[in-house]
Design a protein around this motif. Sequence first.
Motif, PDB file in Angstrom:
ATOM      1  N   SER A  10      40.092  12.709  83.816  1.00 59.48           N
ATOM      2  CA  SER A  10      38.875  12.184  84.435  1.00 59.48           C
ATOM      3  C   SER A  10      38.253  13.269  85.293  1.00 59.48           C
ATOM      4  N   ASN A  16      34.808   8.009  89.929  1.00 63.05           N
ATOM      5  CA  ASN A  16      36.015   7.832  89.110  1.00 63.05           C
ATOM      6  C   ASN A  16      37.221   7.469  89.966  1.00 63.05           C
ATOM      7  N   ILE A  17      37.349   8.108  91.101  1.00 66.23           N
ATOM      8  CA  ILE A  17      38.489   7.837  91.978  1.00 66.23           C
ATOM      9  C   ILE A  17      38.460   6.392  92.477  1.00 66.23           C
ATOM     10  N   LYS A  19      37.740   3.849  90.949  1.00 66.67           N
ATOM     11  CA  LYS A  19      38.217   2.956  89.892  1.00 66.67           C
ATOM     12  C   LYS A  19      39.735   2.999  89.711  1.00 66.67           C
ATOM     13  N   GLU A  20      40.400   3.938  90.373  1.00 62.60           N
ATOM     14  CA  GLU A  20      41.847   4.098  90.195  1.00 62.60           C
ATOM     15  C   GLU A  20      42.628   2.996  90.906  1.00 62.60           C
ATOM     16  N   TYR A  27      50.065  11.921  90.462  1.00 64.77           N
ATOM     17  CA  TYR A  27      48.727  12.382  90.106  1.00 64.77           C
ATOM     18  C   TYR A  27      48.772  13.882  89.855  1.00 64.77           C
ATOM     19  N   GLN A  64      47.709   5.870  95.011  1.00 65.75           N
ATOM     20  CA  GLN A  64      47.074   7.014  94.357  1.00 65.75           C
ATOM     21  C   GLN A  64      45.590   7.139  94.712  1.00 65.75           C
ATOM     22  N   ARG A  65      44.862   6.025  94.722  1.00 66.88           N
ATOM     23  CA  ARG A  65      43.436   6.115  95.056  1.00 66.88           C
ATOM     24  C   ARG A  65      43.250   6.693  96.458  1.00 66.88           C
ATOM     25  N   TYR A  97      44.399  13.353  86.599  1.00 66.18           N
ATOM     26  CA  TYR A  97      45.047  12.345  85.773  1.00 66.18           C
ATOM     27  C   TYR A  97      46.049  11.610  86.648  1.00 66.18           C
ATOM     28  N   THR A  98      46.084  10.284  86.552  1.00 66.16           N
ATOM     29  CA  THR A  98      47.054   9.517  87.319  1.00 66.16           C
ATOM     30  C   THR A  98      47.982   8.770  86.380  1.00 66.16           C
ATOM     31  N   THR A 100      50.846   5.623  86.814  1.00 62.78           N
ATOM     32  CA  THR A 100      51.539   4.666  87.665  1.00 62.78           C
ATOM     33  C   THR A 100      53.026   4.695  87.360  1.00 62.78           C
TER      34      THR A 100
END
Length: 123
Positions: A10, A16-17, A19-20, A27, A64-65, A97-98, A100
């Motif tokens: 992304s 974009n962030i 939406k994480e 990450y 992460q966000r 890229y993340t 979970t």
Amino acid sequence: IVNLLLFMLSKFNKENIAKEPNTGGVYRFYNKDRKLIYVGRASGKWGTKFQPDVPHSGRYRFGQRHRLQSYYQKDDFGKDDGHPTKRALRPRIEYYYTQTVVNKPKRRALEKKLKKGLKFNIN
């Protein structure tokens, strides 16, 4: 699998962030050439129980966000700065890229495996 991952990156921007998921995970940051430059992890710990007078309570606050957004915050990079890596890394981040990973030992193991030999990760 690495080439496929490069297509799933992304663009590193606020939209974009936002939406994480704010869960625990690993990450990765990539430069403009889509080369991996940094790997980090976030715990995804919960905030306090919901309290009407406390903003943002009862939600993940350390996921992460939240961690990705911290690379946009304005820091005072003074003499006694505690973030020398962030200062050098921030202008180079183009993609991310993340992943979970809920299990803490697995999250730590994945981070350790991925960050070997990277310039901005302190091993």
